[in-house]
Motif scaffolding. Structure first.
Motif, PDB file in Angstrom:
ATOM      1  N   ARG A   9     -21.294   9.693  39.899  1.00  0.00           N
ATOM      2  CA  ARG A   9     -21.286   9.975  41.592  1.00  0.00           C
ATOM      3  C   ARG A   9     -22.625   9.071  41.790  1.00  0.00           C
ATOM      4  O   ARG A   9     -22.725   8.596  43.091  1.00  0.00           O
ATOM      5  N   LEU A  88     -23.268   2.158  48.101  1.00  0.00           N
ATOM      6  CA  LEU A  88     -22.190   2.958  47.924  1.00  0.00           C
ATOM      7  C   LEU A  88     -20.800   2.258  47.510  1.00  0.00           C
ATOM      8  O   LEU A  88     -20.400   1.587  48.408  1.00  0.00           O
ATOM      9  N   PHE A  90     -16.813   2.168  46.196  1.00  0.00           N
ATOM     10  CA  PHE A  90     -15.614   2.893  46.163  1.00  0.00           C
ATOM     11  C   PHE A  90     -14.697   2.069  45.739  1.00  0.00           C
ATOM     12  O   PHE A  90     -14.306   0.923  45.702  1.00  0.00           O
ATOM     13  N   GLU A 101      -0.414   3.312  51.960  1.00  0.00           N
ATOM     14  CA  GLU A 101      -1.856   3.860  51.949  1.00  0.00           C
ATOM     15  C   GLU A 101      -2.764   3.584  50.826  1.00  0.00           C
ATOM     16  O   GLU A 101      -2.221   3.557  49.518  1.00  0.00           O
ATOM     17  N   ALA A 102      -3.984   3.396  50.856  1.00  0.00           N
ATOM     18  CA  ALA A 102      -4.844   3.411  49.890  1.00  0.00           C
ATOM     19  C   ALA A 102      -5.462   4.801  49.471  1.00  0.00           C
ATOM     20  O   ALA A 102      -5.828   5.562  50.377  1.00  0.00           O
ATOM     21  N   PHE A 104      -8.818   6.567  47.639  1.00  0.00           N
ATOM     22  CA  PHE A 104     -10.073   6.217  47.323  1.00  0.00           C
ATOM     23  C   PHE A 104     -10.772   7.168  46.426  1.00  0.00           C
ATOM     24  O   PHE A 104     -10.422   8.324  46.497  1.00  0.00           O
ATOM     25  N   GLY A 105     -11.820   6.680  45.304  1.00  0.00           N
ATOM     26  CA  GLY A 105     -12.427   7.925  44.683  1.00  0.00           C
ATOM     27  C   GLY A 105     -13.593   8.277  45.676  1.00  0.00           C
ATOM     28  O   GLY A 105     -13.530   8.062  46.751  1.00  0.00           O
ATOM     29  N   GLN A 106     -14.339   9.071  45.058  1.00  0.00           N
ATOM     30  CA  GLN A 106     -15.206  10.037  45.557  1.00  0.00           C
ATOM     31  C   GLN A 106     -16.685   8.814  46.034  1.00  0.00           C
ATOM     32  O   GLN A 106     -17.631   9.493  46.719  1.00  0.00           O
ATOM     33  N   GLY A 107     -16.645   7.912  45.485  1.00  0.00           N
ATOM     34  CA  GLY A 107     -17.765   7.017  45.457  1.00  0.00           C
ATOM     35  C   GLY A 107     -18.835   7.307  44.617  1.00  0.00           C
ATOM     36  O   GLY A 107     -19.124   8.236  43.844  1.00  0.00           O
TER      37      GLY A 107
ATOM     38  N   TYR B  35      -8.703   5.918  58.625  1.00  0.00           N
ATOM     39  CA  TYR B  35      -9.556   6.648  57.435  1.00  0.00           C
ATOM     40  C   TYR B  35     -10.518   7.695  58.091  1.00  0.00           C
ATOM     41  O   TYR B  35     -11.208   7.014  59.188  1.00  0.00           O
ATOM     42  N   GLN B  37     -13.856   9.697  56.971  1.00  0.00           N
ATOM     43  CA  GLN B  37     -15.122   9.872  55.785  1.00  0.00           C
ATOM     44  C   GLN B  37     -15.907  10.877  56.030  1.00  0.00           C
ATOM     45  O   GLN B  37     -16.596  10.726  57.237  1.00  0.00           O
ATOM     46  N   ARG B  41     -19.029  10.727  51.424  1.00  0.00           N
ATOM     47  CA  ARG B  41     -17.778  10.947  50.376  1.00  0.00           C
ATOM     48  C   ARG B  41     -16.702   9.915  50.750  1.00  0.00           C
ATOM     49  O   ARG B  41     -16.790   9.016  51.273  1.00  0.00           O
ATOM     50  N   GLY B  42     -15.695  10.129  49.861  1.00  0.00           N
ATOM     51  CA  GLY B  42     -14.595   9.174  49.683  1.00  0.00           C
ATOM     52  C   GLY B  42     -13.899   9.322  51.044  1.00  0.00           C
ATOM     53  O   GLY B  42     -13.830  10.078  51.739  1.00  0.00           O
ATOM     54  N   LEU B  43     -13.133   7.986  51.170  1.00  0.00           N
ATOM     55  CA  LEU B  43     -12.195   7.726  52.455  1.00  0.00           C
ATOM     56  C   LEU B  43     -10.923   8.689  52.096  1.00  0.00           C
ATOM     57  O   LEU B  43     -10.482   8.611  51.052  1.00  0.00           O
ATOM     58  N   HIS B  45      -6.997   8.733  53.794  1.00  0.00           N
ATOM     59  CA  HIS B  45      -5.978   8.183  54.729  1.00  0.00           C
ATOM     60  C   HIS B  45      -5.613   9.127  55.723  1.00  0.00           C
ATOM     61  O   HIS B  45      -5.142  10.411  55.569  1.00  0.00           O
TER      62      HIS B  45
END
Lengths: 113, 115
Positions: A9, A88, A90, A101-102, A104-107, B35, B37, B41-43, B45
């Motif tokens: 992370r 950052l 992702f 839709e996509a 996403f991970g937490q980054g 989206y 956020q 943190r993550g995005l 949908h």
């Protein structure tokens, strides 16, 4: 639970020291992408993959590599990180092309000093 | 630049008020997505609207799409403090080739909802 998992992370590293950010998804998605997010620039695609062993450059690929040896994993490799890669990051996956839709991970917040 | 633009960049409202965010884009699209956020943190949908749709609802969210103006708006009704976040529009460009589900993101709107 459907998810995209990134590790680590947070990461602080020094210029030139190779690093890998891992990404794994458990949804059997074909498509995976890496994005970087920078203030004022939104998210920009670095690399993407449409299936195992199929990868291609996105909009900002310089300084990055990827691989897709398994469907679930899509690691991002920085062979020789530089300070301008502080960002950052992702990872995202989608079921396929078209109207989906996509996820996403937490980054991963990367700092290169 | 392929990036879209969002307006306003920042929006501060009171709980219970409605929040409207606008997005403009440059290319032909298959769909437009919004989206959310939370800080760093993550995005997540929120909603997807296809290029042949003009309006879509999901709970307190209402999205409109005007492909002739290449613009979209997101309306959050009866906002709550928990809606405080950054909101991004993302377009799935209509390309002549497959680009792995590529999304082009706007720069985002920072929404602050005060209790």
């Amino acid at each position: 639970e459907a998810q995209v998992t990134q590790n680590p992370r947070y990461l602080i590293t020094v210029t030139g020291k190779k690093l890998t950010v891992t990404c794994s998804q458990n949804m059997n998605h074909e498509y995976m992408s890496w994005y970087r997010q920078d203030p004022g620039l939104g998210l920009r695609q670095i690399y993407y993959s449409m299936n195992v062993e199929v990868t291609d450059k996105g909009d900002v690929p310089e300084g990055y590599k990827v691989s897709r040896k398994e469907k679930r994993n899509f690691p991002l490799i920085l062979e020789s990180p530089s300070p301008n890669q502080t960002s950052l990051y992702f990872c995202a996956s989608t079921r396929g092309e078209g109207n989906t839709e996509a996820f996403f991970g937490q980054g991963t917040r990367l700092t290169v000093v | 630049s392929q990036q879209g633009e969002e307006d306003p960049q920042a929006l501060s409202i009171q709980e219970g008020e409605n929040a409207t965010m606008n997005c403009s884009y440059k290319t032909s699209i298959n769909n437009l997505q919004w989206y959310r956020q939370n800080s760093g943190r993550g995005l997540v949908h929120l909603i997807l609207i296809r290029s042949n749709e003009r309006e879509k609802h999901s709970g307190r969210l209402r999205v409109t799409l005007d492909t002739s103006k290449k613009s979209s708006s997101l309306l959050i009704t009866a906002s709550r403090a928990a809606d405080t976040a950054s909101y991004f529009c993302a377009t799935a460009p209509r390309l002549g080739y497959n680009q792995g589900g590529k999304l082009i993101f706007g720069q985002g709107t920072e929404l602050s909802v005060k209790p």
